[in-house]
Design a protein around this motif. Structure first.
Motif, mmCIF file in Angstrom:
data_model
loop_
_atom_site.group_PDB
_atom_site.id
_atom_site.type_symbol
_atom_site.label_atom_id
_atom_site.label_comp_id
_atom_site.label_asym_id
_atom_site.label_seq_id
_atom_site.Cartn_x
_atom_site.Cartn_y
_atom_site.Cartn_z
ATOM 1 N N THR A 48 1.188 59.665 79.731
ATOM 2 C CA THR A 48 1.481 58.235 79.680
ATOM 3 C C THR A 48 0.492 57.561 78.750
ATOM 4 O OG1 THR A 48 2.288 58.269 81.952
ATOM 5 C CG2 THR A 48 1.713 56.126 81.050
ATOM 6 N N HIS A 49 0.995 56.939 77.714
ATOM 7 C CA HIS A 49 0.130 56.283 76.739
ATOM 8 C C HIS A 49 0.130 54.780 76.987
ATOM 9 C CE1 HIS A 49 -0.402 59.948 74.407
ATOM 10 N NE2 HIS A 49 0.859 60.209 74.744
ATOM 11 N N VAL A 50 -1.056 54.219 77.165
ATOM 12 C CA VAL A 50 -1.212 52.775 77.355
ATOM 13 C C VAL A 50 -2.284 52.279 76.395
ATOM 14 C CG1 VAL A 50 -0.514 52.815 79.788
ATOM 15 C CG2 VAL A 50 -2.922 53.048 79.211
ATOM 16 N N ASP A 51 -2.185 50.991 76.036
ATOM 17 C CA ASP A 51 -3.225 50.424 75.181
ATOM 18 C C ASP A 51 -4.347 49.860 76.063
ATOM 19 O OD1 ASP A 51 -2.494 47.811 76.048
ATOM 20 O OD2 ASP A 51 -1.162 47.523 74.342
ATOM 21 N N LEU A 52 -5.369 49.327 75.435
ATOM 22 C CA LEU A 52 -6.551 48.867 76.171
ATOM 23 C C LEU A 52 -6.213 47.735 77.138
ATOM 24 C CD1 LEU A 52 -9.570 49.289 76.562
ATOM 25 C CD2 LEU A 52 -9.965 47.634 74.732
ATOM 26 N N GLU A 53 -5.394 46.803 76.719
ATOM 27 C CA GLU A 53 -5.036 45.677 77.596
ATOM 28 C C GLU A 53 -4.247 46.160 78.819
ATOM 29 O OE1 GLU A 53 -6.155 42.525 77.573
ATOM 30 O OE2 GLU A 53 -7.431 43.326 75.986
ATOM 31 N N GLU A 54 -3.345 47.106 78.611
ATOM 32 C CA GLU A 54 -2.584 47.672 79.729
ATOM 33 C C GLU A 54 -3.517 48.413 80.683
ATOM 34 O OE1 GLU A 54 1.787 48.543 77.821
ATOM 35 O OE2 GLU A 54 0.121 49.845 77.229
ATOM 36 N N ALA A 55 -4.484 49.136 80.136
ATOM 37 C CA ALA A 55 -5.437 49.860 80.965
ATOM 38 C C ALA A 55 -6.277 48.889 81.788
ATOM 39 C CB ALA A 55 -6.330 50.739 80.105
#
Length: 55
Positions: free
Chosen positions: A24-31
């Motif tokens: 699952t790939h998420v960006d920094l804001e999603e993390a």
């Protein structure tokens, strides 16, 4: 890990690495959002446990 002290702070970057390992790939804001949610759930769970509200 009995006998070993295990203290790795859960950071947004670490959340990103953990999720990436699972595909699952998420960006920094999603993390950051995911980490905020995890912290809220953990807080609720601890409070319920301490009050004895676990069914």
């Amino acid at each position: 890990m009995m006998g070993k002290e295990y203290n790795q702070e859960l950071t947004p970057e670490r959340v990103m690495r953990i999720l990436k390992k699972k595909g699952t790939h998420v960006d920094l804001e999603e993390a950051k959002t995911i980490l905020n949610f995890i912290n809220k759930i953990a807080h609720i769970a601890v409070n319920q446990y301490l009050r004895g509200d676990f069914n």
